[in-house]
Design a protein around this motif. Structure first.
Motif, PDB file in Angstrom:
ATOM      1  N   ALA A 184      18.602  61.564  46.007  1.00 55.98           N
ATOM      2  CA  ALA A 184      20.054  61.430  45.901  1.00 55.98           C
ATOM      3  C   ALA A 184      20.451  61.288  44.442  1.00 55.98           C
ATOM      4  O   ALA A 184      19.610  61.023  43.570  1.00 55.98           O
ATOM      5  CB  ALA A 184      20.534  60.218  46.695  1.00 55.98           C
ATOM      6  N   GLN A 185      21.747  61.456  44.194  1.00 54.30           N
ATOM      7  CA  GLN A 185      22.356  61.122  42.914  1.00 54.30           C
ATOM      8  C   GLN A 185      23.142  59.830  43.136  1.00 54.30           C
ATOM      9  O   GLN A 185      24.077  59.797  43.933  1.00 54.30           O
ATOM     10  CB  GLN A 185      23.296  62.237  42.456  1.00 54.30           C
ATOM     11  N   VAL A 186      22.746  58.780  42.451  1.00 51.38           N
ATOM     12  CA  VAL A 186      23.290  57.448  42.719  1.00 51.38           C
ATOM     13  C   VAL A 186      24.201  56.998  41.580  1.00 51.38           C
ATOM     14  O   VAL A 186      23.843  57.123  40.399  1.00 51.38           O
ATOM     15  CB  VAL A 186      22.156  56.421  42.926  1.00 51.38           C
ATOM     16  N   ALA A 187      25.351  56.461  41.944  1.00 48.48           N
ATOM     17  CA  ALA A 187      26.321  55.995  40.954  1.00 48.48           C
ATOM     18  C   ALA A 187      25.734  54.897  40.072  1.00 48.48           C
ATOM     19  O   ALA A 187      24.998  54.028  40.547  1.00 48.48           O
ATOM     20  CB  ALA A 187      27.567  55.470  41.662  1.00 48.48           C
ATOM     21  N   VAL A 188      26.060  54.960  38.805  1.00 48.46           N
ATOM     22  CA  VAL A 188      25.655  53.933  37.837  1.00 48.46           C
ATOM     23  C   VAL A 188      26.914  53.171  37.431  1.00 48.46           C
ATOM     24  O   VAL A 188      27.785  53.708  36.729  1.00 48.46           O
ATOM     25  CB  VAL A 188      24.976  54.565  36.610  1.00 48.46           C
ATOM     26  N   ALA A 189      27.025  51.942  37.871  1.00 51.80           N
ATOM     27  CA  ALA A 189      28.233  51.155  37.612  1.00 51.80           C
ATOM     28  C   ALA A 189      28.291  50.719  36.149  1.00 51.80           C
ATOM     29  O   ALA A 189      27.293  50.275  35.585  1.00 51.80           O
ATOM     30  CB  ALA A 189      28.258  49.926  38.519  1.00 51.80           C
ATOM     31  N   ASP A 190      29.476  50.864  35.553  1.00 51.82           N
ATOM     32  CA  ASP A 190      29.710  50.284  34.236  1.00 51.82           C
ATOM     33  C   ASP A 190      30.443  48.955  34.414  1.00 51.82           C
ATOM     34  O   ASP A 190      30.727  48.524  35.527  1.00 51.82           O
ATOM     35  CB  ASP A 190      30.481  51.245  33.336  1.00 51.82           C
ATOM     36  N   GLU A 191      30.772  48.301  33.305  1.00 53.32           N
ATOM     37  CA  GLU A 191      31.385  46.976  33.388  1.00 53.32           C
ATOM     38  C   GLU A 191      32.753  47.015  34.062  1.00 53.32           C
ATOM     39  O   GLU A 191      33.126  46.080  34.781  1.00 53.32           O
ATOM     40  CB  GLU A 191      31.492  46.364  31.988  1.00 53.32           C
ATOM     41  N   LYS A 192      33.509  48.099  33.873  1.00 50.69           N
ATOM     42  CA  LYS A 192      34.823  48.198  34.505  1.00 50.69           C
ATOM     43  C   LYS A 192      34.697  48.262  36.030  1.00 50.69           C
ATOM     44  O   LYS A 192      35.504  47.663  36.750  1.00 50.69           O
ATOM     45  CB  LYS A 192      35.567  49.420  33.981  1.00 50.69           C
ATOM     46  N   LEU A 193      33.708  48.974  36.499  1.00 53.31           N
ATOM     47  CA  LEU A 193      33.519  49.077  37.943  1.00 53.31           C
ATOM     48  C   LEU A 193      33.003  47.769  38.535  1.00 53.31           C
ATOM     49  O   LEU A 193      33.362  47.392  39.656  1.00 53.31           O
ATOM     50  CB  LEU A 193      32.572  50.235  38.256  1.00 53.31           C
ATOM     51  N   VAL A 194      32.161  47.061  37.787  1.00 53.81           N
ATOM     52  CA  VAL A 194      31.733  45.733  38.234  1.00 53.81           C
ATOM     53  C   VAL A 194      32.936  44.795  38.292  1.00 53.81           C
ATOM     54  O   VAL A 194      33.087  44.010  39.230  1.00 53.81           O
ATOM     55  CB  VAL A 194      30.629  45.163  37.320  1.00 53.81           C
ATOM     56  N   GLU A 195      33.795  44.907  37.307  1.00 51.54           N
ATOM     57  CA  GLU A 195      35.031  44.113  37.291  1.00 51.54           C
ATOM     58  C   GLU A 195      35.874  44.403  38.530  1.00 51.54           C
ATOM     59  O   GLU A 195      36.402  43.488  39.172  1.00 51.54           O
ATOM     60  CB  GLU A 195      35.827  44.441  36.021  1.00 51.54           C
ATOM     61  N   ALA A 196      35.977  45.680  38.899  1.00 47.24           N
ATOM     62  CA  ALA A 196      36.739  46.042  40.097  1.00 47.24           C
ATOM     63  C   ALA A 196      36.107  45.446  41.352  1.00 47.24           C
ATOM     64  O   ALA A 196      36.808  44.987  42.262  1.00 47.24           O
ATOM     65  CB  ALA A 196      36.825  47.563  40.219  1.00 47.24           C
ATOM     66  N   ALA A 197      34.781  45.427  41.393  1.00 53.27           N
ATOM     67  CA  ALA A 197      34.092  44.860  42.548  1.00 53.27           C
ATOM     68  C   ALA A 197      34.314  43.355  42.650  1.00 53.27           C
ATOM     69  O   ALA A 197      34.503  42.805  43.741  1.00 53.27           O
ATOM     70  CB  ALA A 197      32.591  45.161  42.460  1.00 53.27           C
ATOM     71  N   ILE A 198      34.324  42.676  41.516  1.00 54.44           N
ATOM     72  CA  ILE A 198      34.558  41.227  41.517  1.00 54.44           C
ATOM     73  C   ILE A 198      35.990  40.918  41.960  1.00 54.44           C
ATOM     74  O   ILE A 198      36.225  39.999  42.762  1.00 54.44           O
ATOM     75  CB  ILE A 198      34.263  40.632  40.127  1.00 54.44           C
ATOM     76  N   GLN A 199      36.945  41.683  41.462  1.00 47.57           N
ATOM     77  CA  GLN A 199      38.331  41.487  41.890  1.00 47.57           C
ATOM     78  C   GLN A 199      38.478  41.728  43.390  1.00 47.57           C
ATOM     79  O   GLN A 199      39.185  40.999  44.092  1.00 47.57           O
ATOM     80  CB  GLN A 199      39.254  42.424  41.115  1.00 47.57           C
ATOM     81  N   SER A 200      37.788  42.745  43.890  1.00 50.13           N
ATOM     82  CA  SER A 200      37.805  43.024  45.326  1.00 50.13           C
ATOM     83  C   SER A 200      37.219  41.847  46.103  1.00 50.13           C
ATOM     84  O   SER A 200      37.763  41.438  47.137  1.00 50.13           O
ATOM     85  CB  SER A 200      37.012  44.296  45.613  1.00 50.13           C
ATOM     86  N   ALA A 201      36.120  41.299  45.601  1.00 53.91           N
ATOM     87  CA  ALA A 201      35.484  40.171  46.281  1.00 53.91           C
ATOM     88  C   ALA A 201      36.372  38.933  46.272  1.00 53.91           C
ATOM     89  O   ALA A 201      36.356  38.140  47.225  1.00 53.91           O
ATOM     90  CB  ALA A 201      34.134  39.861  45.630  1.00 53.91           C
ATOM     91  N   GLN A 202      37.141  38.764  45.202  1.00 55.35           N
ATOM     92  CA  GLN A 202      38.073  37.635  45.167  1.00 55.35           C
ATOM     93  C   GLN A 202      39.115  37.749  46.281  1.00 55.35           C
ATOM     94  O   GLN A 202      39.419  36.763  46.960  1.00 55.35           O
ATOM     95  CB  GLN A 202      38.766  37.564  43.805  1.00 55.35           C
ATOM     96  N   SER A 203      39.662  38.944  46.474  1.00 52.87           N
ATOM     97  CA  SER A 203      40.619  39.115  47.567  1.00 52.87           C
ATOM     98  C   SER A 203      39.915  39.038  48.917  1.00 52.87           C
ATOM     99  O   SER A 203      40.462  38.517  49.890  1.00 52.87           O
ATOM    100  CB  SER A 203      41.356  40.448  47.424  1.00 52.87           C
ATOM    101  N   GLY A 204      38.691  39.543  48.979  1.00 54.35           N
ATOM    102  CA  GLY A 204      37.923  39.452  50.218  1.00 54.35           C
ATOM    103  C   GLY A 204      37.617  38.023  50.609  1.00 54.35           C
ATOM    104  O   GLY A 204      37.576  37.690  51.797  1.00 54.35           O
ATOM    105  N   PHE A 205      37.424  37.176  49.601  1.00 53.38           N
ATOM    106  CA  PHE A 205      37.156  35.762  49.893  1.00 53.38           C
ATOM    107  C   PHE A 205      38.333  35.115  50.603  1.00 53.38           C
ATOM    108  O   PHE A 205      38.151  34.276  51.498  1.00 53.38           O
ATOM    109  CB  PHE A 205      36.825  35.009  48.605  1.00 53.38           C
TER     110      PHE A 205
END
Length: 482
Positions: free
Chosen positions: A37-58
C-alpha cells in the motif's frame, strides 16, 4: 485482502473520515518485499487536526452512559468475529506473521474488546467511613472514577491488532478519546479497526489514527499539553525518551524483556518441549515475553537440549499466508541483519549453535538455539526479538534465579518444578512483574495485569488495570451538619 492489495492509498483517519496527506510512503511486505500500500505520512498540522478532533470526541464519549460505550465495544466484537479471516490476512501481509498466529491474534483481539465491553459497566468507586476519624463525624464520602481526556496511544508492529485493542478498548470503556499512532510497518491493522469502530457506532473524533514516523507524529503527541496520557509499547530507549518529554502526562510504558524460564531437575522434558517451542518461536520470537533464556538443571540439561533443538528443526519456514508455516520473515531486513550480527558476535566469543543461525533462500532466519553463551553477549542480556534461544546449564534453582535477576529487564519469568517450597521461593525472589509456575514466561491472557519492573516499563495493562490508569479518582464528601 489479497496477498498484495495493489499499492492502494491508505489515508489518515481523523474525525471519522479518511484524510489525505501531502506525503505517502510505500509499505512493503516483510516476506515478499512486494508493495502492499501507499500509506499517508502525517505532518504536524495533521497531528494537530487529530488532537483537535479527539478533544471534541472526548466531549461526546465522556458524557456517554456506560451501557452505550459497552454496546459500541460489543458491536466491534460482532463485526470482527464475522471478518476474522479478512483481519488475519491484513496482519499476515503487513507483519509477515504466519496466518495461523494471525488468526489467533484476531481471536485474542475479539476477546480483549469483550473484556473492555464488560469493564465499561463496572467502573466504580467506594464509600469511605469518615467517622473512623473524630474529625469525620457527620460526614459521608465516596469516590468516583472520571475519564482523564485525550490519550495518545503509540503501538508496536508485533501484535498490530491486539496491542491496539489493549489501548483503545480500555480508553473507550472509560470514556476517553484517542489519537492512535501505529508502528510504521503495521498501520493497516489500526486503520482497519478504526473503520470497524465507525461502523459499530463510535462517535466521530473519539478514535483518530495518524500514520507516519515516530519522530514527527509520535513526537507531536508526546509533547502536546492537551493530551492527558501517553500509553506506549516499544523499546526501552524510546520509552525512556517519552517519559523524559511527557511532562506531567500520565505514562504507561510497556517496554522490553529477555524473558527466562527455569527447569528444575524434576521437570518431565517430554511434556514441556512443545510448550517451550511455542514460547520461543511464535511470531518469529518477536514477542515482548518471548522465551529467550532457558536455565535447565544439569540433571536434565542434555536431554532437554537434544530434544528442544530437534523440535526446532521441525518447524516449517516460509510464506506467512501458508497455513502450515510456523516461521516467516522478521519485520524487516534490517532486523534480520541485526539478529545475525548478534548470533555471530556470540559465536566469536565461544558460543555454540545447536541449530539454526542461518538464513533460508528467501531470507528467513532459521529457528536458532545456542549454548555456552557469555551472559554479557547481546543475544543473552538484551532483547533479541528474533527466533533465537539461549540454553544454559545450572546446578540449582537458586543459581538460575541469580542469572534471571541479573538483567536490566523484569517483565515475566517462568519456573517448572514439582516442589512447592521451590515454587514459592522463586515467586518471591524473581525480580519480574509476573511469575509463571509450571509454565513459560510467554503466557498471557488479556484480562490479567501485565507489565514489568526495571527497564521493562511502568504501569499495567489488562483491561481493568488499564482503566485504572486512564481514569482519575475523585473524592466526594457530604457534610450532614451533625
Amino acid at each position: 485482502m489479497n496477498k498484495v492489495a495493489g499499492a492502494e492509498k491508505k489515508h489518515l483517519f481523523i474525525h471519522g473520515k479518511k484524510v489525505v496527506a501531502i506525503e505517502y510512503a510505500t509499505l512493503y511486505s516483510p516476506y515478499s518485499c512486494e508493495a502492499i500500500a501507499q500509506v499517508a505520512v502525517a505532518d504536524e498540522k495533521l497531528v494537530e487536526a487529530a488532537i483537535q478532533s479527539a478533544q471534541s470526541g472526548f466531549q461526546a464519549i465522556s458524557q456517554m452512559p456506560a451501557y452505550k460505550r459497552a454496546s459500541i465495544l460489543e458491536n466491534v466484537v460482532k463485526l470482527l468475529g464475522k471478518r476474522l479471516d479478512e483481519a488475519a490476512e491484513v496482519i499476515a501481509n503487513e507483519a509477515a506473521k504466519p496466518i495461523v498466529f494471525a488468526r489467533a491474534e484476531v481471536s485474542r483481539t475479539i476477546e480483549t474488546y469483550k473484556f473492555a465491553a464488560e469493564e465499561a459497566k463496572r467502573i466504580h468507586g467506594e464509600t469511605i467511613p469518615f467517622d473512623a476519624s473524630p474529625g469525620g463525624t457527620g460526614r459521608i464520602g465516596y469516590t468516583v472514577r472520571k475519564p482523564i481526556g485525550v490519550i495518545g496511544a503509540i503501538t508496536p508492529f508485533n501484535f498490530p491488532m491486539n496491542l491496539v485493542a489493549h489501548k483503545v478498548g480500555p480508553a473507550i470503556a472509560s470514556g476517553n478519546s484517542i489519537v492512535l499512532k501505529p508502528a510504521t510497518q503495521t498501520p493497516l491493522s489500526a486503520l482497519y479497526i478504526a473503520e470497524l469502530f465507525k461502523e459499530a457506532g463510535l462517535p466521530d473524533g473519539v478514535l483518530n489514527v495518524v500514520t507516519g514516523t515516530g519522530s514527527v507524529a509520535g513526537e507531536a503527541l508526546v509533547r502536546d499539553e492537551r493530551l492527558a496520557m501517553i500509553t506506549f509499547t516499544g523499546s526501552p530507549a524510546v520509552g525512556i525518551a517519552i517519559r523524559n518529554k511527557a511532562g506531567l502526562k500520565r505514562t504507561t510504558l510497556e517496554l522490553g524483556s529477555n524473558a527466562a524460564v527455569i527447569l528444575d531437575k524434576d521437570t518431565n522434558v517430554d511434556q514441556v518441549i512443545d510448550r517451550h517451542i511455542s514460547g520461543a518461536f511464535s511470531n518469529q520470537g518477536q514477542v515482548c515475553i518471548s522465551l529467550q533464556r532457558i536455565y535447565a538443571h544439569e540433571d536434565i540439561y542434555e536431554e532437554f537440549a537434544e530434544k528442544f533443538a530437534a523440535a526446532a528443526r521441525e518447524l516449517k519456514i516460509g510464506d506467512p499466508l501458508d497455513p502450515d508455516t510456523n516461521i516467516s520473515a522478521l519485520i524487516s531486513r534490517k532486523e534480520t541483519r541485526r539478529a545475525l550480527e548478534w548470533i555471530e558476535e556470540a559465536q566469536q566469543n565461544g558460543a555454540k549453535l545447536l541449530t539454526g543461525g542461518k538464513l533460508t533462500a528467501d531470507g528467513v532466519l532459521e529457528p536458532t538455539v545456542m549454548t555456552d553463551v557469555d551472559p554479557n553477549m547481546k543475544v543473552s542480556c538484551q532483547e533479541v526479538f528474533a527466533p533465537v534461544v539461549i540454553l544454559n546449564k545450572v546446578r540449582s534453582v537458586q543459581e538460575a534465579i541469580s542469572y534471571v535477576n541479573d538483567s536490566r529487564f523484569g517483565l515475566q519469568a517462568g519456573i517448572y518444578t514439582k516442589d512447592i517450597d521451590t515454587a514459592l521461593f522463586a515467586s518471591d525472589t524473581l525480580e519480574v512483574g509476573a511469575v509463571m509456575i509450571n509454565d513459560i514466561p510467554t503466557f498471557r491472557v488479556d484480562h490479567m495485569p501485565y507489565g514489568g519492573v526495571k527497564e521493562s516499563g511502568t504501569g499495567r495493562e489488562g483491561i481493568k488495570y488499564a482503566v485504572e490508569e486512564m481514569t482519575e479518582l475523585k473524592m466526594i464528601v457530604w457534610n450532614r451538619g451533625e
